[in-house]
Design a protein around this motif. Structure first.
Motif, short mmCIF file in Angstrom:
data_model
loop_
_atom_site.label_atom_id
_atom_site.label_comp_id
_atom_site.label_asym_id
_atom_site.label_seq_id
_atom_site.Cartn_x
_atom_site.Cartn_y
_atom_site.Cartn_z
N SER A 191 46.14 33.21 45.55
CA SER A 191 47.17 34.01 46.21
C SER A 191 46.66 35.40 46.56
CB SER A 191 48.41 34.12 45.32
OG SER A 191 48.06 34.66 44.04
N ILE A 192 45.84 35.99 45.68
CA ILE A 192 45.29 37.31 45.96
C ILE A 192 44.23 37.22 47.05
CG2 ILE A 192 43.98 39.24 44.98
CD1 ILE A 192 45.42 38.77 42.34
N ALA A 193 43.43 36.16 47.03
CA ALA A 193 42.43 35.97 48.10
C ALA A 193 43.11 35.88 49.46
CB ALA A 193 41.61 34.71 47.83
N LYS A 194 44.22 35.18 49.52
CA LYS A 194 44.96 35.09 50.79
C LYS A 194 45.45 36.46 51.23
CE LYS A 194 46.66 30.31 50.53
NZ LYS A 194 47.87 29.45 50.39
N ALA A 195 45.94 37.25 50.27
CA ALA A 195 46.47 38.57 50.61
C ALA A 195 45.37 39.52 51.05
CB ALA A 195 47.20 39.15 49.39
N VAL A 196 44.18 39.40 50.46
CA VAL A 196 43.09 40.33 50.75
C VAL A 196 42.19 39.83 51.89
CG1 VAL A 196 41.04 41.46 49.79
CG2 VAL A 196 43.09 41.20 48.39
N LEU A 197 41.88 38.53 51.86
CA LEU A 197 40.91 37.96 52.82
C LEU A 197 41.55 37.11 53.91
CD1 LEU A 197 38.21 36.77 50.24
CD2 LEU A 197 38.37 38.99 51.39
N GLY A 198 42.80 36.74 53.71
CA GLY A 198 43.46 35.89 54.68
C GLY A 198 43.18 34.42 54.48
N THR A 199 42.46 34.06 53.42
CA THR A 199 42.14 32.67 53.13
C THR A 199 41.89 32.51 51.65
OG1 THR A 199 40.62 30.82 53.58
CG2 THR A 199 39.68 33.04 53.55
N HIS A 223 41.47 46.93 46.57
CA HIS A 223 42.10 48.15 46.04
C HIS A 223 43.13 48.70 47.01
CE1 HIS A 223 42.30 52.59 45.55
NE2 HIS A 223 42.43 52.27 44.27
N ASP A 224 42.79 48.69 48.29
CA ASP A 224 43.70 49.21 49.30
C ASP A 224 44.98 48.39 49.41
OD1 ASP A 224 41.87 51.18 49.83
OD2 ASP A 224 41.04 50.21 51.63
N LYS A 225 44.91 47.14 48.96
CA LYS A 225 46.09 46.27 49.00
C LYS A 225 46.80 46.18 47.65
CE LYS A 225 44.69 43.44 52.96
NZ LYS A 225 45.91 43.72 53.75
N GLY A 226 46.36 47.01 46.71
CA GLY A 226 47.06 47.08 45.43
C GLY A 226 46.52 46.18 44.34
N TYR A 227 45.28 45.69 44.51
CA TYR A 227 44.70 44.80 43.51
C TYR A 227 43.42 45.40 42.92
CZ TYR A 227 47.76 41.39 45.80
OH TYR A 227 48.85 40.75 46.34
N LYS A 228 43.04 44.88 41.75
CA LYS A 228 41.76 45.23 41.13
C LYS A 228 40.78 44.11 41.40
CE LYS A 228 43.84 48.70 38.98
NZ LYS A 228 43.61 50.12 39.32
N MET A 229 39.53 44.45 41.69
CA MET A 229 38.54 43.39 41.93
C MET A 229 38.16 42.71 40.63
SD MET A 229 37.09 42.00 44.48
CE MET A 229 35.85 40.76 44.82
N LEU A 230 37.94 43.50 39.59
CA LEU A 230 37.62 43.00 38.26
C LEU A 230 38.56 43.62 37.25
CD1 LEU A 230 33.70 43.25 38.38
CD2 LEU A 230 35.10 41.20 38.74
N SER A 231 38.60 43.04 36.08
CA SER A 231 39.50 43.58 35.06
C SER A 231 38.90 44.76 34.33
CB SER A 231 39.86 42.49 34.04
OG SER A 231 40.67 43.00 33.00
N GLY A 232 37.63 44.66 33.90
CA GLY A 232 37.12 45.72 33.04
C GLY A 232 35.66 46.04 33.21
N TYR A 233 35.16 46.75 32.21
CA TYR A 233 33.79 47.28 32.25
C TYR A 233 32.73 46.19 32.17
CZ TYR A 233 36.68 51.22 30.66
OH TYR A 233 37.65 52.17 30.53
#
Length: 478
Positions: A191-199, A223-233
């Motif tokens: 669902s996040i991939a669809k929101a960020v990448l369209g697929t 980030h610009d769409k309100g998501y984090k790419m990874l969770s942590g360090y």
């Protein structure tokens, strides 16, 4: 998951300097010559010479569950799961010491020190080790040669991935065997991939994440769409550390690889720009980020991580509370996997036969059944989604119509089968666990702004010199 890379008792530290040529002995030689028929019941003659109690040590119940479900000779499981009775009457006693603060290794080391003095029914017969510290036990007299002493043959082991044999071998002597191969992939939210990448299509997602430059670019977009790419360090650490150019230590010199500096640079950048959620592996927020309320694009996970960790974290109602692993419970079905920017592996579990065991015939049968039998390996993968250590079995599933409902109908075994042969253990060494843990610990304050880069380097040096006083120099990339 934190574990000590050194023996904790001085006597055991001295013991590991003994040449492996001394491994074996009367009981080992006798059992190695005994005929064993794989998954079939062993002969009365062979069993008469063996003990009726088989002690297995491990740090959690993962292997216990695999054993109880897939080992053909299981007859009965105690209600409290403390013992498993085999068809020939042998009682398997499980000793499970959680690995918090190196508890598992510390207790195992103490028990191995006392092995010679222990009664037959109290001796450790088999114990499990992980990749990060496997060499510690391989390079000792406390583990037996799985061929010469236990009795497995080259033919038995022929379908296993070579790296799974290399990691528990020294000077051509193999001291353990595994049912797992652990290539890594990038598990992402559809669902996040669809929101960020369209697929959410794995092939199309992979095209946009196929190298680190692209990966970092998508991190900014997420980030610009309100998501984090990874969770942590620590999430990407294994990908970088598995792609270094040389081992950690040469002689008495520690060399920090330039690829680890790339991890430091990336993680600092992600932290400062808000591309991660400032978590640490295994903490509560990290696990919550994998669930229904999570806003994280994806996680680097190897084979075991998907079925043993990610599935459970994805559920709104856990199975222990009556929930089912099915679409509709949390975000089950919303994940998929792709190769990501680089090939890597993470972890794995190996069975080792302990010197002094009086159950080598049974150990041979367990190892042969649970790490060499093609049909059992296929069954484990089909029923648990774990990736097993049999190339022929995995290729059959990769070429089939196998589908993972958790991964939205994807055949992830096909991807794992492409990545697994690329695993390279040539840079592995006995200091890996301590160095990797020390690196992640030392630089956390740098990521959070509580230490400068130079201070973090000093902290790493302090960790290294305290843990390994024999190492005299640390070289950093220029």
């Amino acid at each position: 998951m934190k574990r000590s890379a050194r023996w904790t008792a001085a006597a055991l530290a001295a013991a590991i300097t003994v040449s492996m040529a001394g491994c074996g002995g009367g009981a080992s030689s006798q059992s190695a010559s005994s005929k064993n028929t794989g998954s079939a019941a062993q002969s009365t003659t062979a069993k008469a010479a063996e003990g009726k109690v088989l002690n297995i040590w491990c740090w959690n119940d993962e292997f216990q569950g695999q054993f109880n479900k897939f080992y053909p000779n299981v007859k009965e499981i105690a209600k409290d799961k403390s013992t498993t009775t085999l068809k020939d009457g042998t009682v398997v006693k499980w000793t499970i010491n959680p690995n918090d603060n190196n508890n598992y290794q510390n207790k195992l080391d103490q028990a191995l020190l006392a092995q010679d003095a222990a009664s037959a029914d109290d001796k450790i017969d088999m114990f499990l080790v992980e990749a990060d510290y496997a060499l510690k036990y391989v390079d000792s007299d406390y583990t037996l040669d799985v061929k010469k002493d236990v009795g497995l043959t080259d033919e038995d082991l022929s379908n296993q991935y070579q790296y799974t044999k290399d990691i528990v071998s020294k000077d051509g002597v193999q001291k353990g065997t595994s049912w797992q191969a652990t290539p890594g992939l990038f598990a992402y939210r559809r669902s996040i991939a669809k929101a960020v990448l369209g697929t959410d299509d794995p092939d199309k997602v992979q095209e946009q994440l196929s190298d680190w430059d692209k990966f970092n670019s998508i991190a900014a977009k997420a980030h610009d769409k309100g998501y984090k790419m990874l969770s942590g360090y620590d999430d990407s650490y294994r990908v970088f550390s598995n792609n270094v150019s040389a081992p950690w230590v040469t002689g008495t010199t520690v060399t920090v690889d330039s690829n680890l500096m790339n991890w430091i640079k990336q993680t600092k950048n992600y932290t400062d720009k808000g591309y991660n959620n400032k978590t640490s592996l295994w903490d509560d927020q990290w696990q919550a980020d994998q669930g229904p309320s999570g806003k994280v694009f994806g996680f680097f996970y190897s084979t075991w991580g998907i079925n043993f960790t990610l599935v459970g974290n994805s559920l709104k109602t856990p199975t222990k509370e009556g929930g089912k692993e099915e679409v509709g419970n949390g975000i089950y079905g919303d994940y998929a996997v792709c190769k990501g920017p680089q090939s890597y592996y993470w972890g794995g579990t190996w069975m080792c036969a302990a010197k002094g065991s009086d159950n080598l015939g049974t150990i041979k049968d367990i190892m042969k059944s649970l790490t060499c039998d093609k049909e059992i390996m296929k069954s484990i993968t089909e029923k648990t989604q774990d990736y097993t250590n049999n190339q022929a079995a995995m290729q059959e599933i990769a070429d089939s119509d196998f589908k993972s409902t958790f991964l939205g109908g994807q055949n992830h075994i096909k991807l794992f089968a492409e990545v697994a042969p690329k695993i390279d253990m040539s840079k592995a060494g006995p200091y890996d666990q301590g160095m990797n843990e020390g690196m992640q610990t030392a630089f956390k304050d740098y990521f959070t702004g509580n230490a400068t880069l130079e201070k973090a380097k000093e902290n790493f040096k302090k960790i290294v010199t305290e843990k390994y006083p024999e190492l005299t120099e640390i070289k950093w990339p220029s």
